[in-house]
Enzyme design. Structure first.
Site, short mmCIF file in Angstrom:
data_model
loop_
_atom_site.label_atom_id
_atom_site.label_comp_id
_atom_site.label_asym_id
_atom_site.label_seq_id
_atom_site.Cartn_x
_atom_site.Cartn_y
_atom_site.Cartn_z
N ASP A 291 0.82 -1.21 0.00
CA ASP A 291 0.00 0.00 0.00
C ASP A 291 0.86 1.27 0.00
O ASP A 291 1.92 1.33 0.64
CB ASP A 291 -0.89 -0.01 1.25
N GLU B 34 1.35 -0.43 -5.13
CA GLU B 34 0.43 0.67 -5.42
C GLU B 34 1.28 1.93 -5.42
O GLU B 34 1.54 2.53 -4.38
CB GLU B 34 -0.67 0.77 -4.37
#
Length: 742
Positions: free
Chosen positions: A416, A469
């Site tokens: 993330d 990401e």
């Protein structure tokens, strides 16, 4: 030889040690408590037991009473025995209740100094096997070994429901060279709660959860819970080979992203969550039936606040107990493996929350986070940022990545907010950040940390997939570390997502002026190994659902969405859809509620689900759509310039010459008949997808006539090709034509 209490000898002065014990700040308890030589022929057993009214010890079946020291909680026994065996237990009276247990200060250290050296070096891949709480057999006795890194603490104790949460009973031993504290406590049981009570150098006391705990209490509870690692079923050679195949760069990868707390809920049972076992028997078969190759879970590491969706974890090593036990999660994982479904989880190494029982100022200092708020505090999320320059933090994060991959044999991790880790000035104004040693804005420690995690994880198991990401144009995210890259296997294509969603949200009248938003992604499509994401981030915080972004009347909204999904599946790059996308809800996602499965009673919504299922079926069985995602040989524009009609056409190629698919995406409400389009190869083409099909809630305009849906090329030039076909192109639709024969 029996022990003897000598009352005639003068009482030794233990006032300093007693003061430290009473105040819970003994920095070297093993130097005083336990059995110690006090003269040439005499030993003294010392135990400190707050609240005890009397203490004795059974030695070879004979009871010997310890003498209370100056009416304190310190008890002493003079003995000529050099060693007390582990069969010699303490008998402790607490008023009317009695306990028989081992003296914890008899046990030697179990930690390997070489292991601790690797931890301090930042390279201890399996630190979770050494730090934290582990059920072991030590010197013939079963119990739990506790170890925690707190180098700047004055004293650390283990507290729990097994010692009435008293910080004066189980003081830990410090290993000064490593900053690790350790103790072995016999005869503890699984599911008992515990914490570390830490006294900092200013005398402040704070009780912290175990950073390496495998289980934690649910909010409002904050304690760690004793949990043995569960031995899961060994992955078979067949399963390992299947995993290597499905995670390969040339494989079809179609990911279903899920928030476990809101995929389904039991509304008739107070809106409760499904358990891991219920999800294993409901969610997992559903994802397989829909044709997805992978399931990706939003963060499941324990987190206090439901509204963070798991992106503010406190227990990185603890599968959240919201959905059941550790063993239940293992069952869920094994169910995925049994059905050959890839399993990924979101991993959050970029920041952690400020909850007082968590990592912030763990030992009274900025231990895990950077001390300078310009580097250690995240202004967007009010969270703390790891100090990636500290080797022990690197060991902690590396071990956590290894833990999920090794212990559960997951297919991989989706990392993330990588961009927030890479840039020192991320979301900061001038003057609010500190440059690196070269004067740049790159976070060198974070870069090295990510590189080492990827290099070691792939080095241990090349069949996994590490996904970033990363929302900027950082170069080489999916390049190997040896080639100056970050070492990820895949990267989310945020540019494609932003451009294409922006285009689709426009009224068809204006789309012709933004044609490049659908074509620009091909200018950089091979710069990384991309995944095309339509994730949870696109359907929250007032953005509305995907369906609500689509323009036009009700029918046109559904048509736009079907055409868009089909365009996505044909575009180079792996695929990711957030749960519920296949239901086409009209409102945005709410983590407090179940998806609205009742929508499937409506033909329009059911048509979207049928479209997604059909797309997965075509995608996973059509090598032209996935084999050459990362090379120009897999893609060729037929017509990328027809802005006036908002029409895009291209060909996809597989590794074999027989693998060819022609894709036509038309995004206006008009219908074109007798439309001539050039094709790369002469022969017969079969219509394998028409998103305007009536079965999908389309209007039913047929691309070609006849039941077999075949069209033969003719020797008429079009779009720069010598061969062409003539077809009908429905409104707001995407069409796939597969070359079947020459």
């Amino acid at each position: 030889m029996n022990s003897v209490v000598s009352a005639s000898k003068p009482i030794r002065d233990y006032s300093i040690q007693l003061h430290a014990l009473q105040n819970g700040c003994f920095s070297d308890p093993f130097s005083f408590l336990g059995l110690h030589l006090v003269s040439d022929q005499e030993y003294e057993l010392r135990v400190y037991l707050p609240g005890a009214t009397s203490v004795s010890i059974l030695i070879e079946g004979q009871e010997h009473v310890l003498k209370r020291y100056l009416n304190s909680d310190l008890y002493l026994l003079a003995t000529t025995r050099a060693i007390l065996s582990h069969q010699d237990k303490l008998c402790i009276s607490y008023g009317k209740s009695k306990q028989v247990k081992h003296d914890v200060y008899r046990f030697g250290c179990q930690l390997d100094e070489q292991i601790l050296y690797l931890f301090n070096e930042g390279t201890l891949e399996h630190a979770y096997q050494h730090l934290g709480a582990h059920f072991v057999t030590h010197e013939g006795i079963k119990g739990v070994r506790f170890a925690v890194w707190a180098p700047n603490a004055q004293s650390v104790s283990v507290i729990g429901d097994f010692n009435c949460w008293q910080r004066c009973e189980h003081f830990m031993r410090l290993h000064p060279a490593s900053g690790v504290w350790e103790i072995f406590i016999p005869e503890l049981k699984a599911d008992q709660c515990y914490k570390y009570s830490i006294v900092d150098n200013y005398g402040n006391v704070q009780d912290k959860a175990d950073p390496f705990a495998f289980k934690m209490q649910q909010a409002p509870g904050t304690a760690s819970i004793l949990q043995p690692l569960v031995k899961r079923k060994t992955i078979t050679q067949k399963q390992q080979a299947a995993r290597a195949k499905r995670n390969h760069i040339s494989a079809p990868v179609s990911i279903y992203e899920v928030h476990l707390g809101s995929w389904k809920r039991r509304s008739h049972e107070h809106n409760r969550y499904l358990t891991y076992r219920e999800l294993a028997d409901d969610l997992v078969p559903y994802v397989c039936d829909m044709g997805f190759t992978h399931l990706q879970l939003m963060p499941i590491s324990e987190y206090p606040f439901d509204g963070s969706w798991g992106y503010q974890p406190v227990g990185l090593f603890a599968p959240t107990s919201r959905f059941g036990s550790f063993e239940d999660f293992v069952y869920f994982v094994e169910r995925c493996h049994d059905l050959n479904l890839g399993l990924l989880i979101d991993w959050v190494p970029g920041h952690f929350p400020s909850d007082p029982h968590g990592l912030h100022k763990f030992d009274g200092t900025h231990l895990f986070e950077h001390a300078d708020a310009r580097q250690g505090f995240h202004p967007d999320w009010n969270t703390y940022i790891y100090n990636y320059d500290r080797p022990e933090v690197k060991s902690f994060l590396l071990a956590n990545a290894m833990y999920w991959l090794d212990e559960f044999k997951l297919d991989g991790l989706r990392v993330d907010a990588v961009a927030s880790m890479l840039y020192l000035d991320y979301s900061r104004k001038d003057g609010e950040w500190v440059a690196n040693k070269y004067g740049g804005r790159e976070n060198l420690g974070a870069i090295d940390c990510l590189q080492q995690v990827n290099k070691r994880c792939y080095g241990n198991d090349p069949s996994i997939m590490m996904v970033a990401e990363e929302s900027t144009a950082w170069p080489g995210v999916t390049n190997s570390v040896d080639n100056n890259g970050l070492g990820f296997g895949f990267k989310w294509n945020m540019g494609w997502m932003n451009d294409s969603l922006g285009y689709m949200s426009r009224d068809p009248i204006y789309r012709q002026h933004h044609h490049h938003e659908m074509t620009f992604s091909m200018a950089y499509a091979y710069s990384e190994n991309y995944i095309l994401p339509l994730s949870h981030d696109e359907v929250v915080h007032g953005k509305g659902s995907l369906l609500s972004k689509m323009p036009g009347d009700d029918w046109q909204q559904f048509a736009n969405l079907r055409a868009y999904f089909a365009f996505m599946y044909a575009h180079p790059g792996k695929k990711l859809l957030f749960m519920g996308s296949e239901l086409a809800p009209r409102s945005e996602w709410d983590h407090n509620q179940s998806l609205d499965w009742g929508l499937l009673a409506h033909e329009s919504h059911a048509g979207i689900q049928k479209t997604v299922k059909k797309l997965n079926e075509i995608y996973t069985t059509t090598p032209a759509l996935y084999e050459c995602d990362n090379t120009p040989a897999g893609f060729q524009w037929i017509d990328c310039n027809n802005a006036e009609q908002s029409l895009f056409s291209f060909a996809r190629f597989g590794k074999k010459s027989s693998e060819l698919l022609v894709v036509i995406c038309h995004l206006t409400p008009q219908v074109f008949h007798q439309y001539r389009i050039g094709v790369p190869r002469a022969g017969v083409y079969e219509v394998v997808l028409n998103t305007d099909d009536k079965a999908l809630f389309g209007s039913g305009v047929e691309v070609v006539g006849g039941k077999q849906k075949l069209v033969q090329t003719v020797n008429k030039p079009a779009h720069g090709f010598t061969q062409s076909i003539e077809i009908s192109i429905p409104a707001l639709a995407t069409v796939y034509l597969r070359w079947i024969t020459g």
